[in-house]
Design an enzyme around this catalytic site. Structure first.
Site: not given
Ligand code: URA
Length: 209
Positions: A104, A108, A200, A203
């Protein structure tokens, strides 16, 4: 409205528990995501059309079935979507794989496509957009729009975990798209993380922080 399917198969739920566990390391996390993606692919492809054929067994001719030539396309959203592609391809090796990378614009708020490479016949394919986490729904929404802009018609969305907020965004923007999940979680936190979620996904898949 698009349908939402949550797969409650015991194997999927068992493996998802270890995927969520913060003590699961990168290697095991990646392997489990791969396995769950494969199990989900088994369920998602349940409605693929088949046709009758005869096959010669070593003994006789057997009336049998093969897939009726429906062409599939897998479209992982970069980067976490990559973690689920191989699991799906194990069951559907003939599927073509496209990639969509988006972010994003911070000023904008419009989606910027930094990488889009798709099979050139996407309008003929049953497309499965893949992203482990359906959080705000922003990326999936933009990725589906990017496919439709290029002629994609039959689109499904496959995620490990969704927040209700993200599901609502997709149902509203793309009522033609069915959503397939291993779990529907409670909510998003203030940072856009799914609660309870798994952290995440990118990650954890790639060992970055
Ligand atoms: N993206 C992720 O990797 N984990 C989340 O909890 C939300 C978005």
């Amino acid at each position: 409205m698009g349908n939402v399917f949550v797969f409650d198969h015991p194997l999927i739920q068992h493996k998802l528990t270890y995927i969520r566990d913060k003590n699961t390391g990168t290697k095991e996390f990646r392997e489990l995501v791969d396995e769950v993606a494969m199990l989900m692919a088994f369920e998602i492809t349940r409605d693929l059309p088949v046709k009758e054929v005869n096959v010669e067994t070593p003994v006789t001719t057997a009336p049998s079935k093969v897939l009726a030539g429906k062409k599939l396309g897998l479209v992982p959203i970069l980067r976490a979507g990559l973690g689920m592609v191989d699991g799906v391809r194990k069951l559907i090796p003939a599927a073509k794989v496209g990639h969509v990378g988006l972010y994003r614009d911070p000023e904008t708020f419009k989606p910027v496509e930094y990488y889009v490479k798709l099979p050139n016949d996407i309008e003929e394919r049953e497309l499965i957009v893949i992203d482990p986490m359906l959080a705000t729904g922003g990326s999936a929404n933009d990725a589906i729009a990017a496919l439709k802009k290029r002629g994609g018609k039959n689109i499904r969305l496959m995620c490990l975990i969704a927040a209700p907020e993200g599901v609502e965004v997709i149902k509203e923007a793309h009522p033609d798209v069915d959503i397939y999940l291993a779990a529907m979680d409670e909510r998003l936190d203030d940072h856009g993380y799914i609660i309870p979620g798994l952290g995440d996904a990118g990650d954890r898949l790639f060992g970055t922080k």
